[in-house]
Design a protein around this motif. Structure first.
Motif, mmCIF file in Angstrom:
data_model
loop_
_atom_site.group_PDB
_atom_site.id
_atom_site.type_symbol
_atom_site.label_atom_id
_atom_site.label_comp_id
_atom_site.label_asym_id
_atom_site.label_seq_id
_atom_site.Cartn_x
_atom_site.Cartn_y
_atom_site.Cartn_z
ATOM 1 N N ARG A 121 0.836 -1.204 0.000
ATOM 2 C CA ARG A 121 0.000 0.000 0.000
ATOM 3 C C ARG A 121 0.874 1.258 0.000
ATOM 4 N N LYS A 122 1.933 1.220 0.776
ATOM 5 C CA LYS A 122 2.845 2.362 0.824
ATOM 6 C C LYS A 122 3.483 2.598 -0.548
ATOM 7 N N ILE A 123 3.922 1.526 -1.192
ATOM 8 C CA ILE A 123 4.553 1.637 -2.508
ATOM 9 C C ILE A 123 3.577 2.221 -3.528
ATOM 10 N N TRP A 126 3.372 5.892 -3.013
ATOM 11 C CA TRP A 126 4.598 6.524 -3.509
ATOM 12 C C TRP A 126 4.579 6.621 -5.032
ATOM 13 N N GLN A 127 4.080 5.585 -5.684
ATOM 14 C CA GLN A 127 4.018 5.607 -7.151
ATOM 15 C C GLN A 127 3.070 6.696 -7.649
ATOM 16 N N ARG A 128 1.977 6.897 -6.948
ATOM 17 C CA ARG A 128 1.060 7.977 -7.333
ATOM 18 C C ARG A 128 1.731 9.339 -7.173
ATOM 19 N N ILE A 214 6.475 12.207 0.458
ATOM 20 C CA ILE A 214 6.951 10.825 0.557
ATOM 21 C C ILE A 214 7.115 10.429 2.021
ATOM 22 N N ARG A 215 7.719 11.307 2.799
ATOM 23 C CA ARG A 215 7.940 11.010 4.216
ATOM 24 C C ARG A 215 6.634 10.991 4.998
#
Length: 244
Positions: A121-123, A126-128, A214-215
């Motif tokens: 889910r985090k990835i 990040w991709q969005r 991102i953070r």
């Protein structure tokens, strides 16, 4: 020094450093750290717990390897290719080392592991972010890819530093974890240096916003991830003693 180099040297890249948490963020960071330290102590009480930790590391290194192959290497300019290849070699070596440690504890070290649900889910988030910010940079998606990589390496440095501190230098896994930690610190410097080269001075404001987002995504999963790890510690933290 050319005019471009002069401008680059004056650009503010302080956003590349890991910011110190403040306010509620600092409270959350301390809470997450405390929970994860307890979880690590518990997981190291059993072979099953240590296998879980090694699988988590192995999945993370494998995901990084795939990201380097699929995202960075194809779009890297020639001067970056050799650097990416060296980074890739480090990640492949880490995969081999973690797989060997897992095998020593009766685990399957050859199967390809996928990141857990929370990490996936985090990835995705990040991709969005990468797609949203790519248009702000001359180098397009390469900048968000390296920005995400920087934050991931900084996270790995934090995770491994905590783990090494919890188990101590006498533990059997300490040489492996400390070796990978040293590599991750080098990767942080590598990502920082690369971003300073590929981000134009007038783009640094967008880079700062991107890194902040991102953070923020990473932090939003902190408590949930810590509690999941704590629960795993109680489930797996008993039984046959771990290898020392």
């Amino acid at each position: 020094m050319s005019a471009g180099e002069a401008l680059a040297s004056q650009a503010d890249f302080s956003c590349l450093d890991m910011p110190r948490p403040r306010g509620l963020g600092a409270v959350q960071a301390r809470l997450v750290d405390r929970i994860k330290r307890v979880a690590l102590q518990r997981l190291h009480r059993s072979v099953r717990g240590e296998r879980l930790l090694l699988r988590i590391y192995l999945a993370g290194e494998d995901a990084t390897e795939r990201a380097l192959l699929d995202e960075l290497l194809p779009q890297s300019p020639p001067w970056l290719e050799r650097q990416v290849e060296r980074h890739l070699a480090d990640e492949q070596r880490h995969v081999t080392l973690f797989a060997a440690a897992l095998g020593e504890r009766g685990g399957e070290g050859t199967a390809r592991l996928e990141p857990d649900w929370l990490s996936r889910r985090k990835i995705l988030r990040w991709q969005r972010l990468a797609r949203r910010y790519a248009g702000h940079f001359e180098h397009g998606l390469l900048v968000p890819a390296y920005a995400t990589g920087l934050c991931a390496e900084q996270m790995a440095q934090r995770v491994l530093s905590r783990h090494c501190a919890v188990i101590g230098a006498e533990h059997g896994l300490y040489p492996l974890l400390s070796q990978v930690l040293a590599d991750e610190k080098a990767h942080v410097r590598l990502c920082q240096g690369t971003l300073q080269r590929i981000v134009a001075p007038h783009e640094t404001v967008h880079l700062a916003r991107l890194l902040k987002d991102i953070r923020r995504v990473d932090a939003s999963f902190g408590v949930t991830g810590a509690l999941a790890m704590y629960l795993a510690g109680w489930v797996l933290g008993g039984g046959r003693g771990a290898i020392r």
